[in-house]
Design an enzyme around this catalytic site. Structure first.
Site, PDB file in Angstrom:
ATOM      1  N   ASP A 175       0.336   2.828  -1.779  1.00 52.03           N
ATOM      2  CA  ASP A 175       0.985   2.880  -0.475  1.00 52.03           C
ATOM      3  C   ASP A 175      -0.121   3.146   0.551  1.00 52.03           C
ATOM      4  O   ASP A 175      -0.603   4.268   0.683  1.00 52.03           O
ATOM      5  CB  ASP A 175       2.027   4.003  -0.499  1.00 52.03           C
ATOM      6  CG  ASP A 175       2.595   4.311   0.873  1.00 52.03           C
ATOM      7  OD1 ASP A 175       2.211   3.641   1.844  1.00 52.03           O
ATOM      8  OD2 ASP A 175       3.417   5.240   0.958  1.00 52.03           O
ATOM      9  N   HIS A 180       5.434   9.981   0.154  1.00 53.10           N
ATOM     10  CA  HIS A 180       6.464   9.781   1.185  1.00 53.10           C
ATOM     11  C   HIS A 180       7.750   9.333   0.481  1.00 53.10           C
ATOM     12  O   HIS A 180       7.685   8.680  -0.564  1.00 53.10           O
ATOM     13  CB  HIS A 180       5.955   8.680   2.122  1.00 53.10           C
ATOM     14  CG  HIS A 180       6.787   8.435   3.336  1.00 53.10           C
ATOM     15  ND1 HIS A 180       7.952   7.692   3.309  1.00 53.10           N
ATOM     16  CD2 HIS A 180       6.617   8.809   4.626  1.00 53.10           C
ATOM     17  CE1 HIS A 180       8.446   7.620   4.538  1.00 53.10           C
ATOM     18  NE2 HIS A 180       7.666   8.297   5.354  1.00 53.10           N
ATOM     19  N   LYS A 225       1.755   1.240  12.328  1.00 54.86           N
ATOM     20  CA  LYS A 225       0.820   2.367  12.222  1.00 54.86           C
ATOM     21  C   LYS A 225      -0.610   1.885  12.372  1.00 54.86           C
ATOM     22  O   LYS A 225      -1.555   2.655  12.308  1.00 54.86           O
ATOM     23  CB  LYS A 225       0.983   3.058  10.873  1.00 54.86           C
ATOM     24  CG  LYS A 225       2.341   3.742  10.719  1.00 54.86           C
ATOM     25  CD  LYS A 225       2.382   4.562   9.466  1.00 54.86           C
ATOM     26  CE  LYS A 225       3.795   4.845   9.019  1.00 54.86           C
ATOM     27  NZ  LYS A 225       4.402   6.013   9.644  1.00 54.86           N
ATOM     28  N   GLN A 267      -0.968   5.042   5.480  1.00 56.56           N
ATOM     29  CA  GLN A 267      -1.761   5.957   6.307  1.00 56.56           C
ATOM     30  C   GLN A 267      -3.259   5.692   6.209  1.00 56.56           C
ATOM     31  O   GLN A 267      -4.043   6.330   6.884  1.00 56.56           O
ATOM     32  CB  GLN A 267      -1.478   7.411   5.904  1.00 56.56           C
ATOM     33  CG  GLN A 267      -0.062   7.858   6.172  1.00 56.56           C
ATOM     34  CD  GLN A 267       0.267   7.924   7.658  1.00 56.56           C
ATOM     35  OE1 GLN A 267      -0.608   8.047   8.507  1.00 56.56           O
ATOM     36  NE2 GLN A 267       1.539   7.832   7.979  1.00 56.56           N
ATOM     37  N   CYS A 276       9.131  13.352   5.883  1.00 53.23           N
ATOM     38  CA  CYS A 276       9.625  12.473   4.801  1.00 53.23           C
ATOM     39  C   CYS A 276       8.918  12.767   3.481  1.00 53.23           C
ATOM     40  O   CYS A 276       8.675  11.859   2.673  1.00 53.23           O
ATOM     41  CB  CYS A 276       9.483  10.991   5.159  1.00 53.23           C
ATOM     42  SG  CYS A 276      10.490  10.489   6.544  1.00 53.23           S
TER      43      CYS A 276
HETATM   44  N1  PMP Z   1       4.343   5.712   3.227  1.00 47.05           N
HETATM   45  C1  PMP Z   1       3.698   6.584   4.003  1.00 47.05           C
HETATM   46  C2  PMP Z   1       2.577   7.385   3.436  1.00 47.05           C
HETATM   47  C3  PMP Z   1       4.095   6.739   5.335  1.00 47.05           C
HETATM   48  O1  PMP Z   1       3.453   7.603   6.123  1.00 47.05           O
HETATM   49  C4  PMP Z   1       5.179   5.979   5.834  1.00 47.05           C
HETATM   50  C5  PMP Z   1       5.665   6.132   7.267  1.00 47.05           C
HETATM   51  N2  PMP Z   1       5.710   7.431   7.737  1.00 47.05           N
HETATM   52  C6  PMP Z   1       5.798   5.074   4.969  1.00 47.05           C
HETATM   53  C7  PMP Z   1       5.358   4.971   3.681  1.00 47.05           C
HETATM   54  C8  PMP Z   1       6.913   4.217   5.431  1.00 47.05           C
HETATM   55  O2  PMP Z   1       6.488   3.355   6.427  1.00 47.05           O
HETATM   56  P1  PMP Z   1       7.505   2.516   7.320  1.00 47.05           P
HETATM   57  O3  PMP Z   1       8.514   3.507   7.822  1.00 47.05           O
HETATM   58  O4  PMP Z   1       6.656   1.953   8.388  1.00 47.05           O
HETATM   59  O5  PMP Z   1       8.092   1.485   6.417  1.00 47.05           O
END
Ligand code: PMP
Length: 405
Positions: free
Chosen positions: A200, A123, A226, A203, A363
């Protein structure tokens, strides 16, 4: 605890609403999850009965708020399989957690010639902070390729690791494809060259039990929103002894030991990284969300895997539909394209049927480039999704496919 989806759904008030006159079919859980009533109530209760600032007051409300806030840290530690909550830092979300590490660890540990190893499926939140840290230090970002099935190429991962590798950062689970990375093995390999490892977990946290000690990593980040909690709160876990050696991320109240115009000293983790008034209600409600989820976690995972199998079979049967990302280890995320149709059009047409999915690059622009596609349509499931919703998705997609043919 009995796992009955129809009953569980009643815990989530939003799931009862209509969208364009149809029952909401919420399949955008990888973007954000819905909240059970206990979480919503925790926010209301905090502001109607318990609002006070933490760590400072001597009055009852402040003591109660402090206790509830610190209790939440204990719940987070339990959620991550940790005995010690000291490494659990409350942040705004995974993005802030990763930025915190890139800024504090990056500033103190990266030098010209060092390498930061990322995977092609990251991401943007786990790419851009490292690019900036690399530019600042003269380090280089190195990217592990992804196979056509959407798995990290482990042979390439092994080859790219070297004594120059100072940091390895990767997603536990891909938000765009649902791939579950072999995080234990990747961490073990990274440790053979002495690299620091950040995972990270954005997910992963909502889909299966995360056991940080078993992973063996140095940092783990996830977002509350999430994981059935509110937006604006998340957690960065770091090894406490490592966190204590890092400079603070932000400066202000709560994170200091002593302030003097001659010089200021800082507290240890986690307060060292929690400058200013934290998201107190968010932390409390996140703990409620995790306590709601934890007893259901194993059954939820089993249910989601059945949803994934059913949805994969139904979508595969649709002519002209191409699944993107078919790793054997996946969470219930289905990315796909339909011949002749733009993902955004698929998303809009599904919305008309009350079905919420996400379309675009998720993203993950470098991953889309890597796979040679502009984006995908993505249906992402949570444990409160039902087989009936899989059916609704498949029926609606079949209709859309005919329109696009
Ligand atoms: N890493 C991953 C794999 C994500 O899916 C996301 C959110 N889509 C993020 C980081 C960023 O998370 P946040 O926008 O809640 O900070």
């Amino acid at each position: 605890m009995a796992f009955d989806v129809a009953t569980l759904r009643q815990d989530f008030p939003i799931l009862g609403r209509l969208v364009h006159g149809r029952p909401l079919t919420y399949l955008d859980n990888a973007a954000t999850s819905q909240k059970p009533q206990v979480v919503i109530q925790a926010l209301v209760d905090y502001y109607s009965k318990g609002n006070a600032n933490v760590h400072r007051g001597v009055h009852l409300l402040s003591e109660e708020a402090t206790q509830a806030f610190e209790r939440s840290r204990e719940v987070v530690a339990r959620f991550l399989g940790l005995k010690d909550s000291r490494g659990c830092v409350f942040v705004r979300g995974a993005t802030e957690g990763i930025n915190l590490v890139a800024e504090t660890w990056g500033r103190t540990h990266l030098r010209a010639g060092d390498e930061i190893l990322l995977t092609a499926l990251e991401h943007h939140a786990n790419i851009v902070p490292w690019q900036v840290a690399a530019e600042r230090s003269g380090a280089k970002v190195v990217v592990v390729p992804v196979t056509p099935r959407g798995e990290v190429d482990l042979d390439a991962f092994r080859r790219l690791l070297s004594p120059r590798t100072k940091l390895v950062a990767f997603a536990h689970v891909s938000n765009a494809l649902g791939t579950v990375n072999p995080a234990v093995e990747m961490t073990r390999l990274a440790k053979t060259v002495g690299a620091t490892v950040l995972i990270d977990g954005c997910q992963a946290a909502a889909h299966f039990k995360v056991d940080v000690p078993a992973l063996g990593c140095d940092f783990y980040a996830f977002s509350g929103h999430k994981t059935f909690g509110p937006t604006g709160i998340g957690v960065l876990w770091g090894r406490p002894e490592l966190l204590d050696t890092l400079p603070p991320y932000q400066f202000g109240g709560d994170m200091i030991r002593k302030v003097d115009f001659e010089g200021t000293t800082f507290r240890e983790a986690p307060e060292r990284f929690e400058a200013g008034t934290p998201d107190i209600s968010g932390a409390i409600a996140l703990a409620v969300a995790l306590e709601y989820f934890m007893p259901r976690q194993a059954d939820a995972h089993a249910h989601e895997q059945k949803l994934l199998a059913a949805a994969t079979e139904r979508l595969r049967a649709i002519k002209g539909l191409r699944l993107i990302g078919e790793a054997p280890e996946k969470v219930a995320v289905l990315s796909f394209l339909i011949e002749g149709g733009h993902p955004h059009d698929i998303g809009t047409l599904l919305d008309a049927d009350g079905i919420a999915i996400r379309t675009g690059h998720h993203c993950c622009m470098p991953l889309m480039k890597h796979l040679g596609i502009p984006g995908t349509a993505r249906a992402s499931f949570a444990f409160y999704n039902s087989f009936e919703e899989v059916d609704r998705l498949a029926v609606s997609l079949e209709k859309i496919r005919k329109m696009m043919a």
